[in-house]
Design a protein around this motif. Sequence first.
Motif, PDB file in Angstrom:
ATOM      1  N   LYS A  19    -120.210  75.134  19.962  1.00 27.39           N
ATOM      2  CA  LYS A  19    -121.035  74.427  18.980  1.00 27.39           C
ATOM      3  C   LYS A  19    -122.498  74.850  19.072  1.00 27.39           C
ATOM      4  O   LYS A  19    -123.168  74.990  18.054  1.00 27.39           O
ATOM      5  CB  LYS A  19    -120.889  72.926  19.170  1.00 27.39           C
ATOM      6  N   SER A  20    -122.994  75.075  20.280  1.00 22.61           N
ATOM      7  CA  SER A  20    -124.411  75.432  20.425  1.00 22.61           C
ATOM      8  C   SER A  20    -124.687  76.900  20.062  1.00 22.61           C
ATOM      9  O   SER A  20    -125.735  77.210  19.525  1.00 22.61           O
ATOM     10  CB  SER A  20    -124.923  75.114  21.826  1.00 22.61           C
ATOM     11  N   TYR A  21    -123.744  77.788  20.339  1.00 25.89           N
ATOM     12  CA  TYR A  21    -123.925  79.204  19.987  1.00 25.89           C
ATOM     13  C   TYR A  21    -123.659  79.463  18.503  1.00 25.89           C
ATOM     14  O   TYR A  21    -124.147  80.427  17.943  1.00 25.89           O
ATOM     15  CB  TYR A  21    -122.973  80.096  20.786  1.00 25.89           C
ATOM     16  N   GLY A  22    -122.821  78.626  17.900  1.00 23.02           N
ATOM     17  CA  GLY A  22    -122.472  78.846  16.498  1.00 23.02           C
ATOM     18  C   GLY A  22    -121.703  80.146  16.323  1.00 23.02           C
ATOM     19  O   GLY A  22    -120.833  80.484  17.126  1.00 23.02           O
ATOM     20  N   LYS A  23    -122.043  80.906  15.290  1.00 25.14           N
ATOM     21  CA  LYS A  23    -121.327  82.153  14.990  1.00 25.14           C
ATOM     22  C   LYS A  23    -121.519  83.232  16.049  1.00 25.14           C
ATOM     23  O   LYS A  23    -120.777  84.203  16.085  1.00 25.14           O
ATOM     24  CB  LYS A  23    -121.759  82.690  13.629  1.00 25.14           C
ATOM     25  N   SER A  24    -122.509  83.071  16.921  1.00 25.36           N
ATOM     26  CA  SER A  24    -122.736  84.089  17.954  1.00 25.36           C
ATOM     27  C   SER A  24    -122.039  83.733  19.275  1.00 25.36           C
ATOM     28  O   SER A  24    -122.322  84.332  20.307  1.00 25.36           O
ATOM     29  CB  SER A  24    -124.233  84.296  18.182  1.00 25.36           C
ATOM     30  N   TRP A  25    -121.123  82.768  19.241  1.00 27.17           N
ATOM     31  CA  TRP A  25    -120.359  82.400  20.435  1.00 27.17           C
ATOM     32  C   TRP A  25    -119.634  83.631  20.960  1.00 27.17           C
ATOM     33  O   TRP A  25    -118.928  84.320  20.211  1.00 27.17           O
ATOM     34  CB  TRP A  25    -119.377  81.298  20.091  1.00 27.17           C
ATOM     35  N   PRO A  26    -119.801  83.987  22.245  1.00 25.68           N
ATOM     36  CA  PRO A  26    -119.189  85.204  22.783  1.00 25.68           C
ATOM     37  C   PRO A  26    -117.660  85.265  22.646  1.00 25.68           C
ATOM     38  O   PRO A  26    -117.096  86.352  22.577  1.00 25.68           O
ATOM     39  CB  PRO A  26    -119.598  85.186  24.263  1.00 25.68           C
ATOM     40  N   ALA A  27    -117.000  84.139  22.585  1.00 24.96           N
ATOM     41  CA  ALA A  27    -115.535  84.162  22.470  1.00 24.96           C
ATOM     42  C   ALA A  27    -115.056  84.522  21.064  1.00 24.96           C
ATOM     43  O   ALA A  27    -113.866  84.742  20.859  1.00 24.96           O
ATOM     44  CB  ALA A  27    -114.950  82.817  22.890  1.00 24.96           C
ATOM     45  N   TYR A  28    -115.966  84.571  20.101  1.00 25.62           N
ATOM     46  CA  TYR A  28    -115.594  85.064  18.778  1.00 25.62           C
ATOM     47  C   TYR A  28    -115.576  86.589  18.827  1.00 25.62           C
ATOM     48  O   TYR A  28    -116.349  87.266  18.184  1.00 25.62           O
ATOM     49  CB  TYR A  28    -116.567  84.600  17.695  1.00 25.62           C
ATOM     50  N   ALA A  29    -114.691  87.109  19.626  1.00 21.58           N
ATOM     51  CA  ALA A  29    -114.568  88.559  19.780  1.00 21.58           C
ATOM     52  C   ALA A  29    -113.385  89.046  18.954  1.00 21.58           C
ATOM     53  O   ALA A  29    -112.444  88.296  18.701  1.00 21.58           O
ATOM     54  CB  ALA A  29    -114.370  88.911  21.255  1.00 21.58           C
ATOM     55  N   GLN A  30    -113.411  90.293  18.575  1.00 21.32           N
ATOM     56  CA  GLN A  30    -112.367  90.838  17.710  1.00 21.32           C
ATOM     57  C   GLN A  30    -110.974  90.776  18.333  1.00 21.32           C
ATOM     58  O   GLN A  30    -109.975  90.734  17.630  1.00 21.32           O
ATOM     59  CB  GLN A  30    -112.700  92.280  17.343  1.00 21.32           C
ATOM     60  N   TYR A  31    -110.887  90.742  19.652  1.00 23.00           N
ATOM     61  CA  TYR A  31    -109.579  90.698  20.301  1.00 23.00           C
ATOM     62  C   TYR A  31    -109.054  89.277  20.461  1.00 23.00           C
ATOM     63  O   TYR A  31    -107.928  89.088  20.890  1.00 23.00           O
ATOM     64  CB  TYR A  31    -109.604  91.425  21.657  1.00 23.00           C
ATOM     65  N   HIS A  32    -109.860  88.258  20.145  1.00 22.21           N
ATOM     66  CA  HIS A  32    -109.375  86.872  20.129  1.00 22.21           C
ATOM     67  C   HIS A  32    -108.947  86.559  18.703  1.00 22.21           C
ATOM     68  O   HIS A  32    -109.782  86.292  17.848  1.00 22.21           O
ATOM     69  CB  HIS A  32    -110.467  85.905  20.569  1.00 22.21           C
ATOM     70  N   ILE A  33    -107.653  86.613  18.458  1.00 21.71           N
ATOM     71  CA  ILE A  33    -107.166  86.428  17.094  1.00 21.71           C
ATOM     72  C   ILE A  33    -106.863  84.973  16.760  1.00 21.71           C
ATOM     73  O   ILE A  33    -106.633  84.638  15.605  1.00 21.71           O
ATOM     74  CB  ILE A  33    -105.922  87.308  16.823  1.00 21.71           C
ATOM     75  N   SER A  34    -106.846  84.103  17.758  1.00 23.83           N
ATOM     76  CA  SER A  34    -106.611  82.678  17.549  1.00 23.83           C
ATOM     77  C   SER A  34    -107.596  81.877  18.385  1.00 23.83           C
ATOM     78  O   SER A  34    -108.090  82.350  19.400  1.00 23.83           O
ATOM     79  CB  SER A  34    -105.189  82.291  17.964  1.00 23.83           C
ATOM     80  N   ASN A  35    -107.852  80.663  17.948  1.00 23.39           N
ATOM     81  CA  ASN A  35    -108.729  79.759  18.688  1.00 23.39           C
ATOM     82  C   ASN A  35    -107.923  78.542  19.109  1.00 23.39           C
ATOM     83  O   ASN A  35    -107.063  78.070  18.366  1.00 23.39           O
ATOM     84  CB  ASN A  35    -109.903  79.323  17.817  1.00 23.39           C
ATOM     85  N   PHE A  36    -108.218  78.030  20.295  1.00 20.63           N
ATOM     86  CA  PHE A  36    -107.467  76.897  20.835  1.00 20.63           C
ATOM     87  C   PHE A  36    -108.405  75.798  21.298  1.00 20.63           C
ATOM     88  O   PHE A  36    -109.544  76.053  21.667  1.00 20.63           O
ATOM     89  CB  PHE A  36    -106.593  77.350  22.012  1.00 20.63           C
ATOM     90  N   SER A  37    -107.862  74.588  21.311  1.00 20.91           N
ATOM     91  CA  SER A  37    -108.575  73.417  21.801  1.00 20.91           C
ATOM     92  C   SER A  37    -107.606  72.632  22.688  1.00 20.91           C
ATOM     93  O   SER A  37    -106.416  72.961  22.768  1.00 20.91           O
ATOM     94  CB  SER A  37    -109.010  72.536  20.631  1.00 20.91           C
ATOM     95  N   GLU A  38    -108.099  71.582  23.311  1.00 14.69           N
ATOM     96  CA  GLU A  38    -107.219  70.742  24.120  1.00 14.69           C
ATOM     97  C   GLU A  38    -106.072  70.191  23.269  1.00 14.69           C
ATOM     98  O   GLU A  38    -104.923  70.203  23.684  1.00 14.69           O
ATOM     99  CB  GLU A  38    -108.019  69.594  24.729  1.00 14.69           C
ATOM    100  N   LYS A  39    -106.398  69.768  22.072  1.00 10.97           N
ATOM    101  CA  LYS A  39    -105.381  69.197  21.177  1.00 10.97           C
ATOM    102  C   LYS A  39    -104.320  70.235  20.802  1.00 10.97           C
ATOM    103  O   LYS A  39    -103.129  69.967  20.880  1.00 10.97           O
ATOM    104  CB  LYS A  39    -106.053  68.645  19.925  1.00 10.97           C
ATOM    105  N   SER A  40    -104.739  71.429  20.416  1.00 13.92           N
ATOM    106  CA  SER A  40    -103.767  72.440  19.986  1.00 13.92           C
ATOM    107  C   SER A  40    -102.913  72.942  21.153  1.00 13.92           C
ATOM    108  O   SER A  40    -101.716  73.176  20.997  1.00 13.92           O
ATOM    109  CB  SER A  40    -104.454  73.614  19.281  1.00 13.92           C
ATOM    110  N   LEU A  41    -103.512  73.082  22.342  1.00 10.49           N
ATOM    111  CA  LEU A  41    -102.737  73.517  23.503  1.00 10.49           C
ATOM    112  C   LEU A  41    -101.750  72.443  23.947  1.00 10.49           C
ATOM    113  O   LEU A  41    -100.606  72.749  24.293  1.00 10.49           O
ATOM    114  CB  LEU A  41    -103.659  73.893  24.659  1.00 10.49           C
ATOM    115  N   SER A  42    -102.168  71.189  23.925  1.00 10.79           N
ATOM    116  CA  SER A  42    -101.264  70.089  24.291  1.00 10.79           C
ATOM    117  C   SER A  42    -100.073  70.037  23.338  1.00 10.79           C
ATOM    118  O   SER A  42     -98.927  69.849  23.756  1.00 10.79           O
ATOM    119  CB  SER A  42    -102.008  68.752  24.284  1.00 10.79           C
ATOM    120  N   LEU A  43    -100.340  70.230  22.056  1.00 11.38           N
ATOM    121  CA  LEU A  43     -99.267  70.258  21.061  1.00 11.38           C
ATOM    122  C   LEU A  43     -98.331  71.439  21.300  1.00 11.38           C
ATOM    123  O   LEU A  43     -97.101  71.300  21.226  1.00 11.38           O
ATOM    124  CB  LEU A  43     -99.859  70.324  19.657  1.00 11.38           C
TER     125      LEU A  43
END
Length: 98
Positions: A19-43
């Motif tokens: 949230k603080s980095y916004g679009k420049s968040w380092p995990a928004y890398a081309q090799y990360h094709i999906s994003n996960f959260s606690e909710k999505s991983l628990s599901l």
Amino acid sequence: KRGGILYIRVPDHDSYDRKSYGKSWPAYAQYHISNFSEKSLSLLYEQNGVDVLEIKKFFSDRINKTLTKLIQKSPLRHYLVNKLSGRTITIIGKKKTE
């Protein structure tokens, strides 16, 4: 395998850092094709017959180290870790034996 342990550690899309980095968040890398959260991983675990044993979040890289030490001793630690979480989330589970 029944009774097996599943360990996943991925960037946390719900993190304070994202949230603080916004679009420049380092995990928004081309090799990360999906994003996960606690909710999505628990599901994901639930849908595949895996019981969640533990969820770990880490403090933000952007939080002052002195503040981090104070938070570690706080009775509000769990709440604060979720609000000020860093880049990754770790979820450990065990495949149901039934």
